[in-house]
Design an enzyme around this catalytic site. Sequence first.
Site, short mmCIF file in Angstrom:
data_model
loop_
_atom_site.label_atom_id
_atom_site.label_comp_id
_atom_site.label_asym_id
_atom_site.label_seq_id
_atom_site.Cartn_x
_atom_site.Cartn_y
_atom_site.Cartn_z
N HIS A 374 6.57 -5.72 -16.00
CA HIS A 374 6.15 -7.07 -16.42
C HIS A 374 6.64 -8.10 -15.41
O HIS A 374 5.87 -8.92 -14.91
CB HIS A 374 6.67 -7.38 -17.82
CG HIS A 374 6.36 -8.77 -18.29
ND1 HIS A 374 5.36 -9.05 -19.18
CD2 HIS A 374 6.90 -9.98 -17.96
CE1 HIS A 374 5.28 -10.35 -19.38
NE2 HIS A 374 6.23 -10.94 -18.66
N GLU A 375 7.94 -8.05 -15.10
CA GLU A 375 8.50 -9.06 -14.19
C GLU A 375 7.88 -8.93 -12.79
O GLU A 375 7.60 -9.94 -12.14
CB GLU A 375 10.02 -8.96 -14.11
CG GLU A 375 10.76 -9.10 -15.45
CD GLU A 375 10.36 -10.34 -16.25
OE1 GLU A 375 9.90 -11.33 -15.65
OE2 GLU A 375 10.48 -10.32 -17.50
N GLU A 397 1.50 -14.81 -18.22
CA GLU A 397 2.13 -13.92 -19.20
C GLU A 397 1.18 -12.89 -19.78
O GLU A 397 1.58 -11.76 -20.03
CB GLU A 397 2.79 -14.74 -20.32
CG GLU A 397 3.88 -15.71 -19.84
CD GLU A 397 5.04 -15.01 -19.13
OE1 GLU A 397 5.09 -13.77 -19.14
OE2 GLU A 397 5.88 -15.72 -18.55
ZN LIG Z 1 6.69 -12.95 -18.19
#
Ligand SMILES: [Zn+2]
EC number: 3.4.11.-
Length: 940
Positions: A374-375, A397
Amino acid sequence: MGRRADLPASQAQSVSQSVMSWWLFAVAALTIAGPSLAKKSRVPAFRLNEDVVPLHYHVTLVPKRDCTFSGTVAIQLDVRNSTDELRFNSRELSIDPSSVALSSLKNDGEEVDIVQLEKDLGESNYNLDEGYKNLTLDFPGREFVTVAVGEPLQSPGRYLLYMAFNGTMNSRRTLGLYCTGTRHRNRTSRWFAASAFEPNLASTAFPCWDEPGFKAKFTISLAHDNQTVTLSNMPLKESKPYDDGEDEGWRLDTFHTTPKMAPYLIGIMVSENIAHLDSKLTRGRKVSIWGHPSRVQYGDLPMRLANRHMEFLEEYTSFNDPMPKQDMLTVRNYIAGGLENWGIVSYDEKLVLFDPRYRRNKQVVLRASNLIAHELSHIWFGNLVTPKWWDDIWLSEGFSSYFAALSTSKVYPVWGHETTSWIQARENSMEADARDTTHPLRPDVSPGSGFKEVFDQIIYHKGQSIVRMLNFTIGEEALKEGLRSYLKERAFSTASHEHLWNSLEKAARKQGSLPGNITLSEVMDGWMNLRGYPVVSVNRDYQTGEVTISQRSILDKEDETSPAREETGGGWWIPLTFTYDGENGTSTTTRFWLDPSETNTTITDPAPSDRWLLFNLHGAGYYRVRYDRENAGYLLNDLSDLWLDDRVQVVSDMVELARLGFSPVADAMKAMSWLKDEISPYPWLALLGSAHKTLSLFKGTELEDMFTEFMNEILSAGMNRVEDDDPHKKQLVALSCEIGVKKCTEMAKENFKKWGEDPSFKIPDDVRGSVYCYGVANGDSKTWQLVNSRFATTTDMKDKKDLLKALSCTKDPKLLSKYLSWAMEPSKGGPGLKKTSIMFKALAKRDPDMLLSALVSKGTAFKRRNLRWKRLLEHVAVEVNNEQQLNKLKAVLTSGKDEFKSELGSSALIRLAESNVDWLEKNMGETKAWLQLHKKSVKV
Ligand SMILES: [Zn+2]
């Protein structure tokens, strides 16, 4: 990154002076600075205008061990519209007015060496020929600084602005520019200062244009003593002796200049006693992991995962990360799971540096892999291409959540992980999206209406679900090709959703996966801007073979026959897929589009009349389907023949739509009872949340015992089959222990006993909360005291949270009222105001009646103390299930002085509670009849 918070606009004045959450300052500034700036702004008062934009910063920071810091910043500015003032962000910083200097630069168009320029400016005592004199500083609020320039700055023109400032680091939370380790004098403590700036806390560390749209280059210098080492986004360029005026041996480390980036992505670290591991150079880049010397040895797995995710993501996006190195910085008790600071991503230590023993547990490794992916996905979605303003933050996001699951399924292939991820995203976001308190995927981000909405389930999980829908609708290849061109076109710049639609549309047209008469922008409009999600009704006429299809919003609670559209503002373009029992192949290509402007559409003879018809294959569309009774019956009889993804979506839709009053309870009960024979964990994963919510609906009613008995029968079967690695284990255990499933309570009893005798005994994470709660519920006051004292001493924040929640499980009225007073009056003992939200949620579940009575008597003081009281009251509104409770809630919401009279959100909370009461009134009879019949059939 992820966190949740909110703020009622009316209470900004009572915010403490400390560095807390950014939205607090945003509101404070609006009320103080708004009017004085109104004459000049073409943008809202809380935004910066684009008359002057920063091109390059040189930031020098000198963090001290007492958690204060000083610094200077030189900013090269580009003047786009002639102006006589400079306005930028500075939060909680004290700028030395005599240090502020401004000079014009002759080399208008050229790239300049900002470090050299700053030196010239300093050596000539800020009086270059072009230097401006008589600058005046104005602090119109805690958000902004305005520098009045005297004679206007010319456009086009380049200028250099210089300032010296100082401030205090955050020593309570790992947020903003923070420092830790000063209070502990034992050997293991270490001094550690670092940054977590998203979304707008860069301006708590240095004055800057602190909005994501003002991307610039940054050269960072950090001064530090000889006990410490430094890190920043880029590799070190040079290190020289530095005279801080007091101590010997200081150095000034300067890092290479960053690519153009948003200020919230700046990462810095100064730390003593920190160790690191380096990976081999891969594709010209080194990955390193930094952390406590006692933990960093476990860094080989996370580094390996990071390298492989980078490889997958670079291949998918066809765009290499421009950063020459990738540091993974691990932080104890971090504010979030991770934060995507470019080239120096921060992670919560225990999520990535776990003991190799836990590598056998696939869920632990999956969680780490998902977090790292995710990061790292943010490199492309957020860092390289940055949403221009926070209302499009789902572009960061939503995509990072989607690629976290996709990349993990390639890099650490555990069967079913992608399934787990889409089910969780769909169920979590649809739950939030069915409440009246929800907001669109593109929220209105302004201080009064909802800075709080920037990082929540809707942004992350609805965002992820919408990307998944796109992947099915326009096709995998078109999505990949479209994203590649979007990234290429917008790299090092900003984007809005329209840029994305343009790129995807071109790719989709090439693949022929979009009909000719609508644009992708039109298709996506409803998905971006409407609250809630569509419920698609499928009604078959078994005589004529005609099928009528219509849509309605989940937020539209009125009868089907009433006009639905006004309240929710129109409808959606819905991609429909379907198949029938016996059809060959199950293509997820859209068969036709449901037009938002038409009330219903008819198709003829899609399936033989004695076979089921199934819509929304693989749950690909972000909508739920309601079938007529006969078709629902066909599907229920044939559940075990459906593909797994379809089984999941069919049962989940039936149960959730019944819980929300859209379809018959009997079908939902039948779908739930079928779980008993379901061996795959995924339908369980999809249904356990609904089952838990349904149980709370019946709490205290005549059906509570009957429904509990029914659930016990199903969950006992589940407990007999569940395995350690199953994704639904935590939820299954929580509900099973709560209702007293024997296998669960035996497990809890045994674990709690061991933990009571030996504090070092580790209860597995996924059952820990349930074990504590069981122990407290079945223990005496001594047990409660034991749990309370372990709560006070544990340093593991997640353990702390589980222990605090468990204290609410007591059956002793005296202890429960003590807990209640902690939540209501934190100044009179207990764990303090910051833990109110945890206690409040626990109490709302445990005994909403008691909590509401306390609120009625002490509501005003409670609201004054809790800035987030509406969010807190949402926890209790969802638990309300009778008229008395509803009236108490209304009394609490309308009580108090004028400062609490803001209607924003109150009516939504009342509707939320009312819908529970209405639901019970309408469905109690049918549920009771079904349960009675079921009981008989089981006995037979
Ligand atoms: Zn994020």
